[in-house]
Design a protein around this motif. Structure first.
Motif, PDB file in Angstrom:
ATOM      1  N   ALA A  42       0.859  -1.335  -0.157  1.00 13.40           N
ATOM      2  CA  ALA A  42       0.026   0.122  -0.065  1.00 13.40           C
ATOM      3  C   ALA A  42       0.936   1.192  -0.108  1.00 13.40           C
ATOM      4  CB  ALA A  42      -0.980   0.042   1.307  1.00 13.40           C
ATOM      5  N   SER A  43       1.918   1.158   0.712  1.00 13.34           N
ATOM      6  CA  SER A  43       2.947   2.512   0.800  1.00 13.34           C
ATOM      7  C   SER A  43       3.415   2.461  -0.552  1.00 13.34           C
ATOM      8  CB  SER A  43       3.866   2.030   1.770  1.00 13.34           C
ATOM      9  OG  SER A  43       4.960   3.288   1.912  1.00 13.34           O
ATOM     10  N   LYS A  44       3.756   1.567  -1.407  1.00 14.08           N
ATOM     11  CA  LYS A  44       4.352   1.901  -2.623  1.00 14.08           C
ATOM     12  C   LYS A  44       3.505   2.536  -3.426  1.00 14.08           C
ATOM     13  CE  LYS A  44       7.456  -2.230  -2.336  1.00 14.08           C
ATOM     14  NZ  LYS A  44       7.601  -3.497  -2.966  1.00 14.08           N
TER      15      LYS A  44
ATOM     16  N   HIS B 109      -0.456   8.972   4.094  1.00 14.64           N
ATOM     17  CA  HIS B 109      -0.469   8.262   5.373  1.00 14.64           C
ATOM     18  C   HIS B 109      -1.750   7.986   5.932  1.00 14.64           C
ATOM     19  CE1 HIS B 109       1.736   6.718   9.100  1.00 14.64           C
ATOM     20  NE2 HIS B 109       0.847   7.312   9.760  1.00 14.64           N
ATOM     21  N   ALA B 110      -2.598   8.756   5.660  1.00 18.67           N
ATOM     22  CA  ALA B 110      -3.923   8.522   5.990  1.00 18.67           C
ATOM     23  C   ALA B 110      -4.447   7.312   5.434  1.00 18.67           C
ATOM     24  CB  ALA B 110      -4.900   9.759   5.748  1.00 18.67           C
ATOM     25  N   GLN B 111      -4.193   6.994   4.175  1.00 21.91           N
ATOM     26  CA  GLN B 111      -4.663   5.867   3.562  1.00 21.91           C
ATOM     27  C   GLN B 111      -3.944   4.618   4.083  1.00 21.91           C
ATOM     28  OE1 GLN B 111      -7.094   6.884   1.030  1.00 21.91           O
ATOM     29  NE2 GLN B 111      -6.071   8.896   1.973  1.00 21.91           N
TER      30      GLN B 111
ATOM     31  N   SER C 161      -8.637   1.491  -3.304  1.00 19.50           N
ATOM     32  CA  SER C 161      -8.935   2.319  -1.893  1.00 19.50           C
ATOM     33  C   SER C 161      -8.589   1.353  -0.871  1.00 19.50           C
ATOM     34  CB  SER C 161     -10.367   2.262  -2.030  1.00 19.50           C
ATOM     35  OG  SER C 161     -10.973   0.885  -1.708  1.00 19.50           O
ATOM     36  N   PRO C 162      -8.239   2.185   0.395  1.00 21.56           N
ATOM     37  CA  PRO C 162      -7.553   1.492   1.414  1.00 21.56           C
ATOM     38  C   PRO C 162      -8.225   0.042   1.758  1.00 21.56           C
ATOM     39  CG  PRO C 162      -7.338   3.986   1.563  1.00 21.56           C
ATOM     40  CD  PRO C 162      -8.273   3.480   0.472  1.00 21.56           C
ATOM     41  N   ILE C 163      -9.613   0.176   1.841  1.00 16.89           N
ATOM     42  CA  ILE C 163     -10.480  -0.770   2.496  1.00 16.89           C
ATOM     43  C   ILE C 163     -10.494  -1.961   1.574  1.00 16.89           C
ATOM     44  CG2 ILE C 163     -12.879  -1.553   3.133  1.00 16.89           C
ATOM     45  CD1 ILE C 163     -13.297   1.203   4.385  1.00 16.89           C
ATOM     46  N   THR C 164     -10.549  -1.764   0.331  1.00 18.93           N
ATOM     47  CA  THR C 164     -10.545  -3.054  -0.542  1.00 18.93           C
ATOM     48  C   THR C 164      -9.080  -3.612  -0.707  1.00 18.93           C
ATOM     49  OG1 THR C 164     -10.283  -1.576  -2.521  1.00 18.93           O
ATOM     50  CG2 THR C 164     -12.191  -1.930  -2.194  1.00 18.93           C
ATOM     51  N   MET C 165      -8.030  -2.857  -0.494  1.00 14.38           N
ATOM     52  CA  MET C 165      -6.748  -3.379  -0.508  1.00 14.38           C
ATOM     53  C   MET C 165      -6.540  -4.489   0.545  1.00 14.38           C
ATOM     54  SD  MET C 165      -3.840  -0.635  -1.498  1.00 14.38           S
ATOM     55  CE  MET C 165      -3.448  -0.163  -3.048  1.00 14.38           C
TER      56      MET C 165
END
Length: 436
Positions: free
Chosen positions: A20-22, A149-151, A180-184
């Motif tokens: 996710a960070s990448k 960072h929020a993501q 999106s963050p949740i789907t990841m």
């Protein structure tokens, strides 16, 4: 054994956040926070506070607790063997479209399940050791901007929440956003539990998106598949799973045509629109003798005050009109970086790209580079033949890559996609129809 399981679980979080960070460190997100603040100034203090506290483990722990307890998009299944998750209107349309194609419209009421209760959210804070571990992983993985960072915080919170969810009766997790963050986090957990996955495209894609890694991916067009091939090549891997194409339309494409002046101009606003640039564009159009009226449609998530953009008598914002209804009331469409350009072209409306009217990089989706959209020049509205000159046979050949219905009957694509989705839901060993 318990220790080994816990170690594997925590390592899973590190892998998820690393990936996710990448993604959220991509240049596309570097200025996203500033652009959002311009539209919603009160968020400046929120972003600033989050940036400061993210430098400490305890600070990240506080952020995680707030997200877990109060971030509304977290949902859980309400029954059945499939969980379709995607909260935006475009996401929901994608689910309903594929359900209808597969003869599974009875799934529609279960889309996005139900909200998490406060009690269930509170239970996800325990054990505290896992929450603390996630907080320190976030500290080490701090992204390039407060927004990014929020993501990562939301991704971690989703991992903590869905890690406690009982998916034992779920056979397929279907999402309509792949980044999106949740789907990841949801997809990461699904794969670790060997749950089948399905991805439905809901908007244009870019070549830095996560590569395809699903049992079934349902894409809008051949161009999207090409971009996902680039995304995979950029990471020296290959896309996985079956791919079919389902155009996001209700009818076949209409030939481009334009009415007679004075023209009705439709302007689509980006969520991150640049108000001074748009004001200048509108002022120039208002003064043009062949422009009769200007209609503005804002992005679904845009809540900004656009009084300054509609201060002229000939400029308005039609209320409660669907995208199709709005486009049908326009002779010419002007779009920023938005997939709605393809929809306007599909409906036969001459459509132009308006650079510099949003805080997104020039030609973000590559429509201009691909020869699909001309750049808007106000002199183009002087003569109808000049407006349509761009949209010739050569343009149509290019456009087919973005809109299959300009060459292939829509029902053919619907049948293939529906059969593939139905095969996934049947959990049989049948081969899904392969897009080629």
């Amino acid at each position: 054994m318990v220790y080994e399981h816990k170690a594997t679980e925590l390592h899973s979080l590190e892998c998820l956040l690393s990936e996710a960070s990448k993604f959220f460190s991509h240049k596309r997100f570097s200025g996203a926070g500033d652009a959002i603040i311009r539209k919603r100034p009160r968020l400046k203090q929120v972003f600033s506070l989050a940036h400061r506290v993210s430098q400490r483990g305890l600070g990240n722990m506080a952020l995680l607790i707030c997200i877990i307890l109060f971030y509304y998009p977290f949902r859980r299944p309400i029954g059945g063997s499939i969980f379709q998750y995607g909260m935006s209107a475009n996401n929901i349309r994608s689910f309903k479209r594929i359900n209808a194609c597969a003869g599974q419209s009875d799934l529609d009421p279960m889309i996005n399940g139900k909200p998490l209760s406060l009690l269930r959210r509170f239970s996800c804070l325990f054990p505290l050791s896992k929450l603390w571990y996630a907080s320190n992983v976030l500290k080490r993985q701090r992204a390039i901007s407060p927004f990014s960072h929020a993501q990562l915080v939301i991704t971690s919170a989703a991992w903590l929440i869905y890690g406690k969810e009982d998916f034992s009766k779920i056979e397929v997790i279907c999402v309509a956003s792949d980044h999106s963050p949740i789907t990841m986090a949801l997809l990461h957990i699904a794969r670790s539990r060997h749950i089948k996955t399905c991805y439905l495209q809901h908007a244009p894609v870019a070549n830095y998106f996560p590569p395809l890694n699903y049992d079934l991916a349902v894409l809008f067009d051949r161009q999207s598949l090409a971009l996902y091939e680039e995304a995979a090549a950029n990471r020296d891997i290959v896309n996985k799973g079956k791919v079919v194409v389902l155009p996001p339309f209700e009818e076949n494409a209409t030939s481009i045509s334009v009415g007679k002046p004075p023209f009705r101009i439709g302007i689509f606003l980006s969520y991150l629109f640049d108000e001074p640039a748009l004001s200048a564009l509108i002022a120039a159009l208002v003064d043009h003798p062949k422009v009769g009226s200007i209609h503005i449609r804002r992005h679904p998530r845009c809540k900004a005050d656009i009084h300054e953009l509609t201060k002229y008598a000939s400029v308005d914002e039609p209320k409660s009109a669907s995208v199709v209804e709005f486009i049908s009331q326009c002779d010419i469409a002007l779009v920023p970086n938005s997939g709605v350009a393809i929809e306007a072209l599909h409906l036969g409306v001459p459509t132009f790209y308006t650079p510099g009217v949003d805080y997104i990089e020039h030609d973000y989706y590559g429509f201009v580079k691909a020869g699909i959209l001309p750049i808007f020049d106000i002199d183009a509205v002087a003569y109808a033949d000049k407006i349509t000159a761009f949209f010739d046979k050569s343009w149509l050949a290019n456009f087919t890559i973005y809109d299959e219905t300009s060459a292939v009957d829509l029902t053919h694509s619907q049948n293939i996609a529906g059969t593939a989705f139905q095969a996934l839901l049947s959990f049989s060993d049948r081969e899904y129809p392969q897009f080629d």
